[in-house]
Design an enzyme around this catalytic site. Structure first.
Site, PDB file in Angstrom:
ATOM      1  N   ASP A   1       0.859  -1.195   0.000  1.00 28.10           N
ATOM      2  CA  ASP A   1       0.000   0.000   0.000  1.00 28.10           C
ATOM      3  C   ASP A   1       0.893   1.243   0.000  1.00 28.10           C
ATOM      4  O   ASP A   1       2.088   1.157   0.259  1.00 28.10           O
ATOM      5  CB  ASP A   1      -0.936   0.014   1.215  1.00 28.10           C
ATOM      6  CG  ASP A   1      -0.229  -0.390   2.489  1.00 28.10           C
ATOM      7  OD1 ASP A   1       0.897   0.097   2.726  1.00 28.10           O
ATOM      8  OD2 ASP A   1      -0.784  -1.191   3.263  1.00 28.10           O
TER       9      ASP A   1
ATOM     10  N   ASP B   1       1.380   5.073   1.455  1.00 24.59           N
ATOM     11  CA  ASP B   1       0.975   6.052   2.463  1.00 24.59           C
ATOM     12  C   ASP B   1       1.615   7.396   2.149  1.00 24.59           C
ATOM     13  O   ASP B   1       2.751   7.465   1.694  1.00 24.59           O
ATOM     14  CB  ASP B   1       1.410   5.600   3.859  1.00 24.59           C
ATOM     15  CG  ASP B   1       0.719   4.307   4.276  1.00 24.59           C
ATOM     16  OD1 ASP B   1      -0.403   4.074   3.795  1.00 24.59           O
ATOM     17  OD2 ASP B   1       1.302   3.541   5.059  1.00 24.59           O
TER      18      ASP B   1
ATOM     19  N   ASP C   1       8.440   3.984  13.744  1.00 28.28           N
ATOM     20  CA  ASP C   1       9.040   2.910  14.537  1.00 28.28           C
ATOM     21  C   ASP C   1      10.496   2.597  14.154  1.00 28.28           C
ATOM     22  O   ASP C   1      11.414   2.793  14.943  1.00 28.28           O
ATOM     23  CB  ASP C   1       8.148   1.658  14.524  1.00 28.28           C
ATOM     24  CG  ASP C   1       7.660   1.257  13.149  1.00 28.28           C
ATOM     25  OD1 ASP C   1       8.069   1.882  12.149  1.00 28.28           O
ATOM     26  OD2 ASP C   1       6.867   0.291  13.050  1.00 28.28           O
TER      27      ASP C   1
END
Ligand code: ATP
Ligand code: MG
Length: 449
Positions: free
Chosen positions: A64, A66, A142
């Site tokens: 995907d 983003d 992260d």
């Protein structure tokens, strides 16, 4: 700027110009490009970010795309008719293009507790809606490899935290202090294992060190979120690799305690069932076929359910009762960690409870079982059990063969219910041997974990 306590100093920004990286617009989805250009043309900052940039730089096709921007969700909504705002914990804009959704996130800041719409409970971030700069946004991601930004303005890649170096070294390093970052969000530990498996990277020693001591924090993560994360681990095409990494990292026991316990008993047939189940699922996904979470969760919990059911039978329960109690107990325990929706647990219970019925090969029963709506899944499951014993392998082969026979031939070859007649008409439909029950040793009790 207020970095999280313990956060390492920010490395200098590195800008990698277009001619020094491999990201081409040809590999970015049309929908993502439209979003990026429209934001950019309206005067906002617009970057492709996260897993998509990482995967493109590694030469993979992203799952995907983003987008990160300095436009607020409301400003994004004004630019796109096909846009909806979602999430309370983490407010986002979704721009929808048919089946494709482009997630547009406003740069997050690193505000202190209680400031603006950022909420922290016991070190855990429960809400994060403070807008910030791109530098701050990079710091709250992260892993360093997940904090690279592709700039639609000049097609360069911006690296604020050393992600390019980590991609080159094939290592996952957390941004900031691992203990603090896992306390903020324990699911990051699972993401480490999943991404390491999927990308074939190692986890940096500092990022892996707290797994054992902080793994128990996963018990406080929302079970619904852990279900979503489990699907990303096991039903996104890299299930076997994710599983092995999860086990190797010692995290499996925090997420699927029953699976970890059963595998720890050293049952080679069970390991083969689990690994083959995951490998088959990966292969089906690779071929674009459908997969159901129910089958895979049935695979993961089988060892414990089977042993529990056999224990019930040894204690004098009748078969059906023993299986249904075992299933209820194991599913109940699992759902406290990972919220498997009822429609899936129902199917799992059916797949399990049909297993003993494969051993009953009288005429009526065979046809009744074949007509069961869950026959196909239960039969596929039976095939995974081949390594339990030679008799079990033969049973699988018998059912495979039986399904290929014309109904009348099969019927003629089978003994009638309770009848003494053995199936002799067609040698290939000889009655299969009854697999022997595996006895569970007392010392294997779950309490010994
Ligand atoms: P995948 O290939 O599975 O999509 P991904 O890294 O893109 O991997 P997403 O869940 O799509 O994972 O998240 C997109 C990006 O958002 C990540 O790359 C990371 O920068 C950031 N992110 C996601 N989850 C977290 C988290 N728990 N904590 C901090 N940052 C996160
Ligand atoms: Mg992603």
């Amino acid at each position: 700027m207020n970095p999280t306590p313990g956060t390492a100093p920010t490395p200098a920004l590195r800008i990698i110009p277009r001619d020094q990286h491999i990201i081409s617009r040809a590999n970015i989805s049309k929908a993502a490009l439209r979003v990026l250009y429209r934001l950019h043309d309206a005067g906002y900052a617009a970057y492709l970010v996260g897993g998509a940039v990482r995967d493109l730089l590694l030469g993979f096709r992203p799952k995907d795309f983003d987008v990160a921007t300095d436009a607020t969700p409301e400003e994004v909504k004004k630019l796109f008719r096909n846009c909806r705002l979602i999430g309370r914990r983490f407010r986002l804009a979704h721009v929808v293009f048919g089946p494709e959704i482009i997630e547009v996130a406003t740069f997050r800041g690193t505000g202190e507790e209680g400031e603006g719409d950022r909420h922290i409970v016991d070190g855990r971030i429960v809400r994060d809606n403070i807008w910030g700069t791109i530098e701050e946004d990079a710091l709250r991601r992260d892993f360093r490899v997940n904090a690279l930004y592709y700039d639609i303005g000049d097609f360069s890649v911006r690296d604020y935290v050393g992600g390019m170096q980590d991609l080159h070294d094939r290592v996952l390093r957390l941004i900031g202090d691992p203990e603090v970052r896992y306390h903020e969000d324990p699911v990051r530990m699972l993401r480490a294992a999943r991404l390491a498996g999927k990308l074939g990277m190692r986890i940096d020693a500092a990022a892996a060190a707290p797994f054992e001591s902080l793994g128990p924090l996963l018990a406080d993560a929302a079970p619904a979120r852990l279900f979503d994360e489990s699907l990303k681990m096991f039903l996104a095409g890299n299930g076997l690799k994710s599983f092995r990494m999860l086990e190797q990292c010692g995290l499996l026991k925090f997420l699927f305690p029953a699976t970890a316990r059963a595998l720890k008993r050293g049952d080679a047939a069970l390991r083969s069932l689990v690994e083959q189940g995951l490998a088959n699922t990966d292969a089906r996904i690779g071929e674009g076929k459908s997969v159901t979470p129910a089958f895979l969760f049935a695979v993961l919990l089988w060892g414990e359910v089977r042993d529990e059911a056999h224990l019930g039978i040894e204690r004098g329960l009748d078969g059906a009762e023993a299986w249904s109690r075992a299933a209820a107990k194991v599913v109940g325990e699992q759902c406290q960690r990972v919220a498997i929706p009822r429609r899936f647990t129902f199917t799992m219970e059916e797949i399990w409870s049909l297993q003993p019925r494969f051993e009953q090969v009288q005429r009526k029963r065979v046809f009744r079982l074949m007509a069961h709506p869950r026959f196909r899944a239960a039969f596929d499951f039976l095939l995974l059990r081949a390594d339990e014993s030679p008799a079990m392998r033969e049973l699988g082969q018998w059912w495979a063969h039986a399904q290929r026979l014309p109904q009348d031939v099969l019927a003629a070859a089978l003994p009638v219910l309770g009848g003494a007649a053995e199936a002799t008409a067609a040698p290939a439909v000889r009655k299969p041997p009854r697999p022997r029950r595996r006895r569970r040793k007392r010392s294997d009790s779950p309490a010994s974990e």
